[in-house]
Motif scaffolding. Structure first.
Motif, PDB file in Angstrom:
ATOM      1  N   GLY A   1       0.827  -1.209   0.000  1.00  0.00           N
ATOM      2  CA  GLY A   1       0.000   0.000   0.000  1.00  0.00           C
ATOM      3  C   GLY A   1       0.858   1.255   0.000  1.00  0.00           C
ATOM      4  N   LEU A   2       1.927   1.224   0.782  1.00  0.00           N
ATOM      5  CA  LEU A   2       2.855   2.368   0.841  1.00  0.00           C
ATOM      6  C   LEU A   2       3.520   2.581  -0.525  1.00  0.00           C
ATOM      7  CD1 LEU A   2       4.626   1.753   4.292  1.00  0.00           C
ATOM      8  CD2 LEU A   2       3.190   3.713   3.727  1.00  0.00           C
ATOM      9  N   GLN A   3       3.899   1.473  -1.155  1.00  0.00           N
ATOM     10  CA  GLN A   3       4.579   1.575  -2.462  1.00  0.00           C
ATOM     11  C   GLN A   3       3.650   2.146  -3.530  1.00  0.00           C
ATOM     12  OE1 GLN A   3       5.890  -2.474  -2.795  1.00  0.00           O
ATOM     13  NE2 GLN A   3       7.416  -2.187  -1.185  1.00  0.00           N
ATOM     14  N   GLU A   4       2.357   1.893  -3.359  1.00  0.00           N
ATOM     15  CA  GLU A   4       1.410   2.341  -4.385  1.00  0.00           C
ATOM     16  C   GLU A   4       0.853   3.741  -4.111  1.00  0.00           C
ATOM     17  OE1 GLU A   4      -1.406  -0.848  -5.153  1.00  0.00           O
ATOM     18  OE2 GLU A   4       0.292  -2.247  -5.264  1.00  0.00           O
ATOM     19  N   THR A   5       1.203   4.292  -2.957  1.00  0.00           N
ATOM     20  CA  THR A   5       0.742   5.648  -2.623  1.00  0.00           C
ATOM     21  C   THR A   5       1.873   6.629  -2.918  1.00  0.00           C
ATOM     22  OG1 THR A   5      -0.546   4.685  -0.811  1.00  0.00           O
ATOM     23  CG2 THR A   5      -0.262   7.069  -0.778  1.00  0.00           C
ATOM     24  N   ILE A   6       1.584   7.638  -3.726  1.00  0.00           N
ATOM     25  CA  ILE A   6       2.625   8.655  -3.994  1.00  0.00           C
ATOM     26  C   ILE A   6       2.381   9.815  -3.037  1.00  0.00           C
ATOM     27  CG2 ILE A   6       3.626  10.245  -5.680  1.00  0.00           C
ATOM     28  CD1 ILE A   6       2.602   8.275  -7.852  1.00  0.00           C
ATOM     29  N   PRO A   7       3.290  10.013  -2.062  1.00  0.00           N
ATOM     30  CA  PRO A   7       3.061  11.089  -1.086  1.00  0.00           C
ATOM     31  C   PRO A   7       3.153  12.474  -1.726  1.00  0.00           C
ATOM     32  CG  PRO A   7       5.207  10.077  -0.720  1.00  0.00           C
ATOM     33  CD  PRO A   7       4.540   9.287  -1.796  1.00  0.00           C
ATOM     34  N   ILE A   8       2.374  13.389  -1.203  1.00  0.00           N
ATOM     35  CA  ILE A   8       2.346  14.763  -1.720  1.00  0.00           C
ATOM     36  C   ILE A   8       3.738  15.390  -1.649  1.00  0.00           C
ATOM     37  CG2 ILE A   8       1.732  15.969   0.434  1.00  0.00           C
ATOM     38  CD1 ILE A   8      -0.291  17.576  -1.275  1.00  0.00           C
ATOM     39  N   ALA A   9       4.543  14.948  -0.658  1.00  0.00           N
ATOM     40  CA  ALA A   9       5.901  15.483  -0.494  1.00  0.00           C
ATOM     41  C   ALA A   9       6.775  15.145  -1.705  1.00  0.00           C
ATOM     42  CB  ALA A   9       6.525  14.927   0.779  1.00  0.00           C
ATOM     43  N   LYS A  10       6.452  14.041  -2.367  1.00  0.00           N
ATOM     44  CA  LYS A  10       7.221  13.657  -3.554  1.00  0.00           C
ATOM     45  C   LYS A  10       6.817  14.521  -4.746  1.00  0.00           C
ATOM     46  CE  LYS A  10       9.234   9.121  -4.072  1.00  0.00           C
ATOM     47  NZ  LYS A  10       8.891   7.819  -3.533  1.00  0.00           N
ATOM     48  N   MET A  11       5.514  14.812  -4.815  1.00  0.00           N
ATOM     49  CA  MET A  11       5.008  15.584  -5.954  1.00  0.00           C
ATOM     50  C   MET A  11       5.384  17.063  -5.839  1.00  0.00           C
ATOM     51  SD  MET A  11       1.299  13.893  -6.697  1.00  0.00           S
ATOM     52  CE  MET A  11       0.677  13.688  -5.031  1.00  0.00           C
ATOM     53  N   ASN A  12       5.300  17.602  -4.622  1.00  0.00           N
ATOM     54  CA  ASN A  12       5.618  19.034  -4.414  1.00  0.00           C
ATOM     55  C   ASN A  12       6.872  19.161  -3.568  1.00  0.00           C
ATOM     56  OD1 ASN A  12       3.091  19.026  -5.420  1.00  0.00           O
ATOM     57  ND2 ASN A  12       2.138  20.167  -3.781  1.00  0.00           N
ATOM     58  N   PHE A  13       7.906  18.441  -3.949  1.00  0.00           N
ATOM     59  CA  PHE A  13       9.089  18.329  -3.095  1.00  0.00           C
ATOM     60  C   PHE A  13       9.659  19.683  -2.679  1.00  0.00           C
ATOM     61  CE2 PHE A  13      13.709  17.925  -2.475  1.00  0.00           C
ATOM     62  CZ  PHE A  13      13.692  17.084  -1.370  1.00  0.00           C
ATOM     63  N   GLU A  14       9.878  20.573  -3.650  1.00  0.00           N
ATOM     64  CA  GLU A  14      10.534  21.856  -3.342  1.00  0.00           C
ATOM     65  C   GLU A  14       9.676  22.723  -2.426  1.00  0.00           C
ATOM     66  OE1 GLU A  14      11.512  23.256  -7.226  1.00  0.00           O
ATOM     67  OE2 GLU A  14      13.064  21.719  -7.420  1.00  0.00           O
ATOM     68  N   GLU A  15       8.390  22.736  -2.737  1.00  0.00           N
ATOM     69  CA  GLU A  15       7.456  23.548  -1.954  1.00  0.00           C
ATOM     70  C   GLU A  15       7.440  23.105  -0.493  1.00  0.00           C
ATOM     71  OE1 GLU A  15       2.713  23.953  -1.837  1.00  0.00           O
ATOM     72  OE2 GLU A  15       3.544  23.907  -3.866  1.00  0.00           O
ATOM     73  N   ILE A  16       7.379  21.795  -0.287  1.00  0.00           N
ATOM     74  CA  ILE A  16       7.299  21.273   1.082  1.00  0.00           C
ATOM     75  C   ILE A  16       8.634  21.416   1.801  1.00  0.00           C
ATOM     76  CG2 ILE A  16       7.055  19.103   2.383  1.00  0.00           C
ATOM     77  CD1 ILE A  16       4.533  18.637   0.735  1.00  0.00           C
ATOM     78  N   GLU A  17       9.710  21.236   1.061  1.00  0.00           N
ATOM     79  CA  GLU A  17      11.030  21.400   1.688  1.00  0.00           C
ATOM     80  C   GLU A  17      11.214  22.852   2.145  1.00  0.00           C
ATOM     81  OE1 GLU A  17      15.472  19.655   0.975  1.00  0.00           O
ATOM     82  OE2 GLU A  17      14.639  20.839  -0.653  1.00  0.00           O
ATOM     83  N   SER A  18      10.805  23.796   1.315  1.00  0.00           N
ATOM     84  CA  SER A  18      10.988  25.200   1.709  1.00  0.00           C
ATOM     85  C   SER A  18      10.071  25.537   2.889  1.00  0.00           C
ATOM     86  CB  SER A  18      10.736  26.140   0.526  1.00  0.00           C
ATOM     87  OG  SER A  18       9.364  26.339   0.338  1.00  0.00           O
ATOM     88  N   LEU A  19       8.885  24.915   2.923  1.00  0.00           N
ATOM     89  CA  LEU A  19       7.965  25.119   4.042  1.00  0.00           C
ATOM     90  C   LEU A  19       8.584  24.599   5.339  1.00  0.00           C
ATOM     91  CD1 LEU A  19       5.056  26.138   4.585  1.00  0.00           C
ATOM     92  CD2 LEU A  19       4.253  23.824   4.195  1.00  0.00           C
ATOM     93  N   GLN A  20       9.189  23.394   5.272  1.00  0.00           N
ATOM     94  CA  GLN A  20       9.809  22.796   6.463  1.00  0.00           C
ATOM     95  C   GLN A  20      11.005  23.642   6.931  1.00  0.00           C
ATOM     96  OE1 GLN A  20       8.607  19.888   8.034  1.00  0.00           O
ATOM     97  NE2 GLN A  20       8.476  18.232   6.566  1.00  0.00           N
ATOM     98  N   ASN A  21      11.824  24.094   5.985  1.00  0.00           N
ATOM     99  CA  ASN A  21      13.007  24.903   6.349  1.00  0.00           C
ATOM    100  C   ASN A  21      12.585  26.210   6.986  1.00  0.00           C
ATOM    101  OD1 ASN A  21      14.683  22.990   5.363  1.00  0.00           O
ATOM    102  ND2 ASN A  21      14.983  23.958   3.366  1.00  0.00           N
ATOM    103  N   TRP A  22      11.570  26.790   6.386  1.00  0.00           N
ATOM    104  CA  TRP A  22      11.068  28.074   6.840  1.00  0.00           C
ATOM    105  C   TRP A  22      10.499  27.949   8.256  1.00  0.00           C
ATOM    106  CZ3 TRP A  22       5.953  28.751   7.841  1.00  0.00           C
ATOM    107  CH2 TRP A  22       5.494  30.056   7.877  1.00  0.00           C
ATOM    108  N   ALA A  23       9.894  26.778   8.516  1.00  0.00           N
ATOM    109  CA  ALA A  23       9.323  26.538   9.843  1.00  0.00           C
ATOM    110  C   ALA A  23      10.419  26.423  10.897  1.00  0.00           C
ATOM    111  CB  ALA A  23       8.514  25.254   9.816  1.00  0.00           C
TER     112      ALA A  23
END
Length: 293
Positions: free
Chosen positions: A260-282
Motif C-alpha cells: 500500500g505504501l509503495q502504491e501511494t505517492i506522497p504529496i511530499a514527492k510531488m511538491n518536493f521543493e514547496e514542502i522542503e521550503s515550508l519545512q526549512n522556513w518553519a
C-alpha cells in the motif's frame, strides 16, 4: 436547560447557511505525535472557566495552524473543541462572498454576531490561505480586502470568548496583518510526521481496525518505509493494503501495508521543493513546532 439553549442556537446557525455546527468527536488519542501542540491545548483546558477569570487570566484568542496537507491540522481544531468541551463552528470563507454589492461585508458582520452569541465557542476556519491567496487575482474591487479587514479588526479587538482556529497549507499568501503578534496566542507549524510519530500514527489506526491483533504488525518497519508520508497518506496506505488482502479473501498483514505504501505517492514527492521550503522556513525559529523534535 443548557442543551435546549444549544439546540436553539444550532438552529440559528443552520439557518444562517454561513456557519456549520460540527460534532467534535476527536480525542487526543486519535492524533499521533504533535506533543508540543497537545501540551499547549491541555494546559489551557480550563481557560474559559469562571475560576480562570477570577484568577485574572484573559481568554485565549486563538491558534493559527500552518503546515503540510494531511498532517492533522483540521483534526486538531476538533480536538480542541472536544478537550475544552466547547461548541465547534466551522466557517467556510468562500461562502461569504456574494454577488451583490456590499453582500460579503454584511455577511462577515453577521458571522461575527452569530459566533459571539454562541460564545464561549471554537471558530474553525479551514484552509484560510485559499481565500486570501485570491486577493490579488480576484477582480472584486477590493471586496476580499474589506472582508479581511473586518475580520482582522475583530480578531484584535474581540472581547467575547471565541477561540479562532484557522488552518493554512501555504504560508506565503497569508497577509502580514493576519500573522502579526496579538492576533493569535500562538502560531504552530505542523510538519510531516517524524519516524517516532509515524509509529504512533500506524498504532492509532491499526489499534482501531484490529484491537486484538494490532501488535502483530511490524510498526517499526512500516514507519521506516513511510518517510515523508503524511498522517492521511499513512491511513490511505493501510486501507490500500486491506483492499489487497480482502480481495484475496484473507487477513491483511504488514506486507500488504508495505505494498500500500509503495502504491501511494506522497504529496511530499510531488511538491518536493514547496514542502522542503515550508519545512526549512518553519525551522527558522519564528513559530512553535507542533512536534517534539
Amino acid at each position: 436547560s443548557f442543551s435546549f439553549i444549544l439546540t436553539e442556537k444550532k438552529q440559528i446557525i443552520d439557518q444562517s447557511e454561513l456557519l456549520e455546527f460540527c460534532i467534535a468527536n476527536k480525542k487526543m488519542l486519535d492524533l499521533g505525535g504533535l506533543e508540543n501542540l497537545k501540551n499547549w491545548i491541555k494546559i489551557r483546558s480550563d481557560a474559559f472557566s469562571q475560576q480562570a477569570l477570577e484568577y485574572g487570566l484573559p481568554y485565549p484568542k486563538g491558534l493559527l495552524l500552518v503546515g503540510v496537507q494531511g498532517t492533522g491540522k483540521s483534526m486538531a481544531a476538533q480536538i480542541i473543541a472536544c478537550e475544552w468541551n466547547l461548541p465547534l463552528l466551522r466557517l467556510d470563507f468562500g461562502r461569504l462572498f456574494g454577488s451583490l454589492v456590499g453582500q460579503s461585508e454584511s455577511r462577515i458582520r453577521r458571522v461575527i454576531e452569530l459566533v459571539e452569541t454562541l460564545a464561549p465557542c471554537i471558530l474553525w476556519i479551514d484552509e484560510i490561505d485559499k481565500t486570501f491567496g485570491q486577493i490579488n487575482s480576484r477582480g472584486d474591487s477590493g471586496t476580499t480586502s474589506r472582508v479581511l479587514g473586518t475580520f482582522i479588526t475583530w480578531l484584535s479587538e474581540k472581547t467575547a470568548p471565541v477561540f479562532v482556529v484557522p488552518t493554512a497549507n501555504n504560508f506565503d499568501v497569508l497577509p502580514v496583518e493576519l500573522i502579526r503578534k496579538g492576533r493569535f496566542d500562538e502560531i504552530f507549524f505542523v510538519g510531516l510526521p517524524l519516524e517516532e510519530e509515524r509509529k504512533l500514527i500506524f498504532s492509532v489506526h491499526l489499534a482501531k481496525l484490529r484491537p486484538d491483533s494490532w501488535q502483530n504488525f511490524d510498526i517499526t518497519l512500516l514507519s521506516q518505509e513511510s518517510k515523508n508520508f503524511s498522517g492521511a497518506e499513512i491511513q490511505q496506505s493501510i486501507i490500500e493494503g486491506m483492499h489487497i488482502a480482502f480481495n484475496e479473501n484473507r487477513e491483511f498483514t504488514t506486507n500488504d501495508i508495505r505494498r500500500g505504501l509503495q502504491e501511494t505517492i506522497p504529496i511530499a514527492k510531488m511538491n518536493f521543493e514547496e514542502i522542503e521550503s515550508l519545512q526549512n522556513w518553519a525551522l527558522s525559529g519564528r513559530f512553535r513546532i507542533a512536534s517534539t523534535l
